[in-house]
Design a protein around this motif. Structure first.
Motif, short mmCIF file in Angstrom:
data_model
loop_
_atom_site.label_atom_id
_atom_site.label_comp_id
_atom_site.label_asym_id
_atom_site.label_seq_id
_atom_site.Cartn_x
_atom_site.Cartn_y
_atom_site.Cartn_z
N PHE A 114 -5.17 -14.56 -20.57
CA PHE A 114 -5.05 -13.97 -19.24
C PHE A 114 -3.83 -13.06 -19.17
O PHE A 114 -2.90 -13.16 -19.98
CB PHE A 114 -4.91 -15.06 -18.18
N VAL A 115 -3.86 -12.18 -18.19
CA VAL A 115 -2.70 -11.38 -17.79
C VAL A 115 -2.54 -11.58 -16.29
O VAL A 115 -3.51 -11.46 -15.54
CB VAL A 115 -2.88 -9.89 -18.10
N LEU A 116 -1.32 -11.88 -15.85
CA LEU A 116 -1.03 -12.07 -14.43
C LEU A 116 -0.04 -11.01 -13.97
O LEU A 116 1.04 -10.88 -14.55
CB LEU A 116 -0.46 -13.48 -14.21
N THR A 117 -0.42 -10.22 -12.98
CA THR A 117 0.50 -9.26 -12.38
C THR A 117 0.75 -9.63 -10.92
O THR A 117 0.01 -10.40 -10.33
CB THR A 117 -0.06 -7.82 -12.45
N LEU A 118 1.79 -9.04 -10.37
CA LEU A 118 2.18 -9.30 -8.98
C LEU A 118 2.31 -7.96 -8.25
O LEU A 118 3.37 -7.36 -8.22
CB LEU A 118 3.51 -10.04 -8.94
N SER A 119 1.22 -7.50 -7.67
CA SER A 119 1.31 -6.26 -6.91
C SER A 119 1.79 -6.52 -5.48
O SER A 119 2.36 -5.65 -4.84
CB SER A 119 -0.03 -5.52 -6.89
N GLY A 120 1.56 -7.73 -4.99
CA GLY A 120 2.10 -8.11 -3.69
C GLY A 120 1.27 -7.65 -2.50
O GLY A 120 0.39 -6.80 -2.60
N VAL A 121 1.59 -8.22 -1.36
CA VAL A 121 0.84 -7.91 -0.15
C VAL A 121 0.97 -6.44 0.25
O VAL A 121 0.10 -5.90 0.94
CB VAL A 121 1.30 -8.84 1.00
N VAL A 122 2.02 -5.75 -0.20
CA VAL A 122 2.17 -4.33 0.15
C VAL A 122 1.07 -3.48 -0.46
O VAL A 122 0.81 -2.38 0.01
CB VAL A 122 3.56 -3.78 -0.25
#
Length: 285
Positions: A133-141
């Motif tokens: 897997f790859v996990l990114t955090l683009s966020g609520v914005v």
């Protein structure tokens, strides 16, 4: 279900306010970690077992180096967690080219390069019967671009679009790409903007609980973590920055309301690949 026991996971931004919780919880779950951040001193201070690799993510060669280190150290790469990031505050009219470029390099270009660099090793992991897997955090914005952080919202939205396409393209190879979009999380990132001044904002989510929700998604084979997926995550018991009583929209989702003025990831020290101030740090480590 995805087993973390014995899996080889690379964590970017491992010394950050959210990254350190992810690292500790993954270590507790039995993962073999490769931990990266800009400062070796900060990495050593974590006290978390793993291969420590200081790196400047604005260096185009950093992604390939980190992947190679993880594979060399642990024999394979089964997962990547990108918890590195930087933030800048200010109206669109007041945001310089220099700030926009720094945000783009750190929050979009670096994770794009990392995902691309990791794909061959993650394909190998899938071929060997694991669940990479790859996990990114683009966020609520990336769901709700926010006044006062327009440039940050824009680059995070670009990352979310890239990840969405990548997830479709690599799915047949057995690689899962997850984008997490929690609301504002109560960490120290906002105290280290690369431009602008930290505004007042409501109490954010508890970072350890956010990390726990993200890891549950990895283990549970989830493929997307929208802001609504964090609606049951509790608020922190204290604030990094005091705030007046916030005005909220009665029609907004609770996660959006909480995050209305801020982004999500965190760094206890200066953001990875950037310096505190209005200019990006030099790409050298």
């Amino acid at each position: 279900m995805t087993s973390l026991q014995g899996s080889s996971i690379l964590i970017l931004g491992a010394t950050g306010g959210l990254g350190r919780h992810l690292a500790r919880q993954l270590a507790d779950a039995g993962a073999q970690l490769t931990l990266s951040a800009r400062s070796m001193t900060d990495l050593e201070a974590l006290g978390i077992p793993g291969q420590l690799v200081p790196a400047d993510l604005t260096d185009p060669a950093a992604a390939r180096t980190l992947v190679a280190t993880a594979v060399t150290t642990h024999g394979r790469l089964d997962g990547v967690v990108n918890a590195a990031g930087a933030v800048a505050f200010g109206a669109v009219a007041d945001t310089s080219d220099e700030t926009i470029e720094a945000l783009w390099e750190i929050n979009a270009l670096a994770p794009m390069r990392m995902l691309r660099a990791a794909i061959p090793s993650l394909r190998d992991s899938a071929d060997e019967g694991r669940a990479p897997f790859v996990l990114t955090l683009s966020g609520v914005v990336s769901e709700h671009p926010t006044n006062g952080i327009g440039a940050y919202s824009a680059v995070k939205s670009a990352l979310a679009a890239y990840v969405q396409v990548a997830a479709r393209e690599v799915r047949k190879s057995g690689i899962r790409v997850i984008d997490a979009r929690p609301g504002h999380t109560e960490t120290a990132l906002s105290r280290h903007p690369i431009a602008g001044e930290t505004p007042k904002f409501p109490t954010g989510l508890e970072p350890a609980a956010v990390a726990q929700r993200i890891i549950a998604a990895i283990v549970g084979d989830e493929r997307d973590l929208p802001s609504s997926a964090f609606s049951d995550v509790p608020a922190a018991t204290s604030q990094m920055v005091p705030t007046d009583e916030a005005e909220t929209s009665t029609g907004a989702h609770p996660a959006v309301t909480m995050a209305a003025q801020m982004p999500l990831e965190a760094a206890e020290s200066a953001p990875v690949g950037s310096a505190v101030g209005s200019a990006p740090a030099p790409a050298a480590d």
